[in-house]
Design an enzyme around this catalytic site. Structure first.
Site, PDB file in Angstrom:
ATOM      1  N   GLN A 121     -29.239 -18.279 -40.641  1.00  0.00           N
ATOM      2  CA  GLN A 121     -30.069 -17.288 -39.934  1.00  0.00           C
ATOM      3  C   GLN A 121     -29.475 -15.887 -40.099  1.00  0.00           C
ATOM      4  O   GLN A 121     -28.380 -15.623 -39.603  1.00  0.00           O
ATOM      5  CB  GLN A 121     -30.119 -17.633 -38.442  1.00  0.00           C
ATOM      6  N   GLY A 122     -30.183 -15.006 -40.787  1.00  0.00           N
ATOM      7  CA  GLY A 122     -29.717 -13.628 -40.978  1.00  0.00           C
ATOM      8  C   GLY A 122     -30.496 -12.678 -40.081  1.00  0.00           C
ATOM      9  O   GLY A 122     -31.345 -11.930 -40.564  1.00  0.00           O
ATOM     10  N   SER A 124     -28.753 -11.034 -36.912  1.00  0.00           N
ATOM     11  CA  SER A 124     -27.868 -10.022 -36.322  1.00  0.00           C
ATOM     12  C   SER A 124     -27.282  -9.087 -37.368  1.00  0.00           C
ATOM     13  O   SER A 124     -27.009  -9.492 -38.500  1.00  0.00           O
ATOM     14  CB  SER A 124     -26.702 -10.692 -35.595  1.00  0.00           C
ATOM     15  N   SER A 156     -24.183 -17.918 -39.149  1.00  0.00           N
ATOM     16  CA  SER A 156     -23.628 -19.281 -39.105  1.00  0.00           C
ATOM     17  C   SER A 156     -24.079 -20.046 -40.334  1.00  0.00           C
ATOM     18  O   SER A 156     -25.232 -19.942 -40.752  1.00  0.00           O
ATOM     19  CB  SER A 156     -24.124 -20.038 -37.867  1.00  0.00           C
ATOM     20  N   GLU A 239     -35.136 -21.555 -30.813  1.00  0.00           N
ATOM     21  CA  GLU A 239     -33.675 -21.519 -30.749  1.00  0.00           C
ATOM     22  C   GLU A 239     -33.180 -21.643 -29.303  1.00  0.00           C
ATOM     23  O   GLU A 239     -32.215 -22.344 -29.018  1.00  0.00           O
ATOM     24  CB  GLU A 239     -33.170 -20.214 -31.388  1.00  0.00           C
TER      25      GLU A 239
HETATM   26  C1  LIG Z   1     -21.178 -18.763 -32.298  1.00  0.00           C
HETATM   27  C2  LIG Z   1     -22.166 -17.702 -32.684  1.00  0.00           C
HETATM   28  C3  LIG Z   1     -23.051 -17.965 -33.704  1.00  0.00           C
HETATM   29  C4  LIG Z   1     -23.960 -16.978 -34.088  1.00  0.00           C
HETATM   30  N1  LIG Z   1     -24.780 -17.271 -35.139  1.00  0.00           N
HETATM   31  C5  LIG Z   1     -25.628 -16.323 -35.575  1.00  0.00           C
HETATM   32  C6  LIG Z   1     -26.435 -16.570 -36.722  1.00  0.00           C
HETATM   33  O1  LIG Z   1     -26.388 -17.626 -37.344  1.00  0.00           O
HETATM   34  N2  LIG Z   1     -27.261 -15.607 -37.142  1.00  0.00           N
HETATM   35  C7  LIG Z   1     -27.368 -14.417 -36.493  1.00  0.00           C
HETATM   36  O2  LIG Z   1     -28.174 -13.605 -36.919  1.00  0.00           O
HETATM   37  N3  LIG Z   1     -26.603 -14.125 -35.403  1.00  0.00           N
HETATM   38  C8  LIG Z   1     -25.731 -15.061 -34.935  1.00  0.00           C
HETATM   39  N4  LIG Z   1     -24.925 -14.785 -33.850  1.00  0.00           N
HETATM   40  C9  LIG Z   1     -24.966 -13.449 -33.254  1.00  0.00           C
HETATM   41  C10 LIG Z   1     -25.544 -13.398 -31.861  1.00  0.00           C
HETATM   42  O3  LIG Z   1     -26.936 -13.589 -31.888  1.00  0.00           O
HETATM   43  C11 LIG Z   1     -25.148 -12.023 -31.287  1.00  0.00           C
HETATM   44  O4  LIG Z   1     -23.731 -12.037 -31.156  1.00  0.00           O
HETATM   45  C12 LIG Z   1     -25.784 -11.773 -29.932  1.00  0.00           C
HETATM   46  O5  LIG Z   1     -27.160 -11.596 -30.080  1.00  0.00           O
HETATM   47  C13 LIG Z   1     -25.150 -10.570 -29.201  1.00  0.00           C
HETATM   48  O6  LIG Z   1     -25.188  -9.439 -30.009  1.00  0.00           O
HETATM   49  P1  LIG Z   1     -23.865  -8.540 -30.242  1.00  0.00           P
HETATM   50  O7  LIG Z   1     -22.752  -9.490 -30.629  1.00  0.00           O
HETATM   51  O8  LIG Z   1     -24.232  -7.465 -31.217  1.00  0.00           O
HETATM   52  O9  LIG Z   1     -23.495  -7.940 -28.829  1.00  0.00           O
HETATM   53  P2  LIG Z   1     -24.016  -6.562 -28.207  1.00  0.00           P
HETATM   54  O10 LIG Z   1     -25.483  -6.467 -28.376  1.00  0.00           O
HETATM   55  O11 LIG Z   1     -23.164  -5.462 -28.732  1.00  0.00           O
HETATM   56  O12 LIG Z   1     -23.707  -6.787 -26.685  1.00  0.00           O
HETATM   57  C14 LIG Z   1     -22.438  -6.500 -26.085  1.00  0.00           C
HETATM   58  C15 LIG Z   1     -22.582  -6.733 -24.585  1.00  0.00           C
HETATM   59  O13 LIG Z   1     -23.545  -5.826 -24.016  1.00  0.00           O
HETATM   60  C16 LIG Z   1     -24.543  -6.531 -23.314  1.00  0.00           C
HETATM   61  N5  LIG Z   1     -25.855  -5.900 -23.458  1.00  0.00           N
HETATM   62  C17 LIG Z   1     -26.375  -5.365 -24.592  1.00  0.00           C
HETATM   63  N6  LIG Z   1     -27.616  -4.905 -24.360  1.00  0.00           N
HETATM   64  C18 LIG Z   1     -27.899  -5.145 -23.056  1.00  0.00           C
HETATM   65  C19 LIG Z   1     -29.037  -4.935 -22.214  1.00  0.00           C
HETATM   66  N7  LIG Z   1     -30.144  -4.343 -22.665  1.00  0.00           N
HETATM   67  N8  LIG Z   1     -28.969  -5.337 -20.913  1.00  0.00           N
HETATM   68  C20 LIG Z   1     -27.845  -5.933 -20.425  1.00  0.00           C
HETATM   69  N9  LIG Z   1     -26.741  -6.157 -21.180  1.00  0.00           N
HETATM   70  C21 LIG Z   1     -26.773  -5.799 -22.474  1.00  0.00           C
HETATM   71  C22 LIG Z   1     -24.552  -7.908 -23.988  1.00  0.00           C
HETATM   72  O14 LIG Z   1     -25.105  -8.891 -23.155  1.00  0.00           O
HETATM   73  C23 LIG Z   1     -23.072  -8.139 -24.240  1.00  0.00           C
HETATM   74  O15 LIG Z   1     -22.406  -8.605 -23.110  1.00  0.00           O
HETATM   75  C24 LIG Z   1     -23.995 -15.739 -33.424  1.00  0.00           C
HETATM   76  C25 LIG Z   1     -23.107 -15.470 -32.393  1.00  0.00           C
HETATM   77  C26 LIG Z   1     -22.180 -16.433 -32.022  1.00  0.00           C
HETATM   78  C27 LIG Z   1     -21.228 -16.107 -30.920  1.00  0.00           C
END
Ligand SMILES: Cc1cc2nc3c(=O)[nH]c(=O)nc-3n(C[C@H](O)[C@H](O)[C@H](O)COP(=O)(O)OP(=O)(O)OC[C@H]3O[C@@H](n4cnc5c(N)ncnc54)[C@H](O)[C@@H]3O)c2cc1C
Length: 377
Positions: A121-122, A124, A156, A239
């Protein structure tokens, strides 16, 4: 809590139980959890056996009750779970089944069900995780292809995948939710660089992906150009809504094992720990009930789960973390043995409140779309 089953469903259970009893002893030993190619081969091999026995379609085509019976019985028998096939079986495949053209369904679904092709899944990107619609990876139309350039992160299974469900920006001038397109990108296309990222548990389960003028045929677009946000909502509802269902069954088993261990090693005498175990028992019972409701609801509404999945995802990811915290309290120093698969599960439980959308984002969805509260920001 048991499912209420018809005679036909009980027959399905009995046949499956018999098949598992015959099949599992011949299964090769589980590979090292850190050896990703071996894990892919093992997971796809198991999916192939299910397919050959007529159970390959169970996550999509079976009745909700049959699906839940399948999850209960495979877990009870100690059968492997979807593993590397998670994205293909549980959200990319279901999205194509719901939104793809007949040709796309013919091309992509069967290989997923046979365990021949693995998806990743691409979605993020750096600075576009929670705010997914802020993604910047560009796709420019050139004849019968999109030329894609940008960066993805936390992909992932990228190293093991044949296909990627990819979100790209096709109209940079449109409002951010309106200029996105959903593409199926072949992972062997020139211009893709995958750089593995090492997790706390030591695994290179996910990676950064750099895309440099990657050509993706226009025929690989699922949904219309610039209508990718709507298709993405379908993917995310699978998902969050139904993809983690099988893991609830596994957590219920782990909890049972923990309670038995606590009785043996004396930690059961601690009333605080006993209360934690009891509360977790109630929580997983409630989650199992919610699971049944989500799966039936999805079936009733044409196969696509609703926003109730966010309630499930929110509660489940926290309960899972608490389960493994409690396990550490029951097991003591043994809980630190990194070589144990159990410990890999404990470490990975930390990521469940982030992956597939953070808890804060699920709370926003529940507040706005289910409770009808005003937007926070
Ligand atoms: C084990 C794992 C597997 C993953 N696999 C994939 C994958 O296969 N493909 C893929 O595309 N992505 C994947 N991800 C990514 C995942 O979807 C993102 O990490 C997630 O959506 C959070 O985005 P971020 O890491 O950019 O955090 P950020 O968006 O930077 O968030 C940082 C913090 O701010 C908070 N925050 C941000 N905006 C708001 C808001 N509007 N209101 C309240 N709080 C807020 C968040 O909740 C968090 O606590 C994976 C992540 C993990 C941990």
């Amino acid at each position: 809590m048991e499912l209420a089953c018809t005679d036909e469903e009980e027959e399905f259970r009995a046949r499956l139980r018999e098949w598992l009893a015959a099949e599992l002893p011949g299964l090769p030993p589980k590979p090292d959890p850190l050896d990703w190619p071996a894990r892919r081969a093992y997971d796809c091999g198991w999916q192939r056996r299910l397919y050959d026995a007529g159970y390959g379609h169970v996550h999509w085509d079976a009745s909700p009750t049959q699906r839940l019976i399948f999850l209960e019985e495979t877990e009870r028998a100690g059968a492997p779970y979807v593993g590397a096939n998670f994205v293909g079986l549980l959200h990319a495949g279901p999205t194509i089944a719901a939104e793809g053209t007949p040709e796309q369904r013919d091309r992509w679904l069967e290989p997923v069900l046979r365990g021949d092709e693995v998806w990743c899944q691409g979605f993020s990107e750096p600075e576009a995780g929670s705010d997914l619609a802020a993604l910047r990876t560009r796709a420019v139309r050139d004849g019968d292809a999109y030329v894609v350039t940008g960066q993805k992160i936390w992909t992932s299974h990228a190293e093991a995948a044949d296909w990627c469900e990819l979100l790209v920006r096709t109209d940079p001038d449109a409002p951010k939710h309106r200029g996105i397109t959903w593409l199926a990108m072949p992972m062997d296309a020139p211009g893709i660089t995958v750089r593995p990222l090492r997790t706390l548990a030591g695994s290179t389960e996910f990676a950064e992906m750099f895309l440099d003028e990657v050509r993706v045929p226009v025929g690989n677009r699922v949904g219309e150009e610039n209508d990718g946000w709507r298709v993405t909502m379908v993917t995310l509802s699978f998902e969050r809504g139904t993809a983690f269902v099988g893991e609830v069954v596994a957590c219920r088993r782990v909890l049972g094992e923990l309670a038995r261990t606590a009785r043996k090693n004396g930690t059961w005498d601690d009333p605080v720990l006993r209360r934690r175990l009891g509360r977790l028992g109630a929580e997983f019972q409630a989650l199992w009930r919610l699971t049944q409701w989500n799966v039936s609801e999805a079936q009733a509404s044409g196969g696509v789960p609703g926003t109730g999945g966010s309630v499930f995802k929110l509660r489940y990811s926290h309960a899972r973390q608490e389960l493994y915290d409690t396990a550490a309290a029951v097991l003591g120093p043994e809980a630190l043995d990194l070589a144990r698969e159990w410990n890999q599960d404990r470490l990975s439980s930390l990521s469940y409140t982030i992956a597939a959308g953070t808890s804060q984002i699920q709370q926003n969805i529940v507040a706005e779309r289910i409770l009808g509260l005003p937007k926070g920001r």
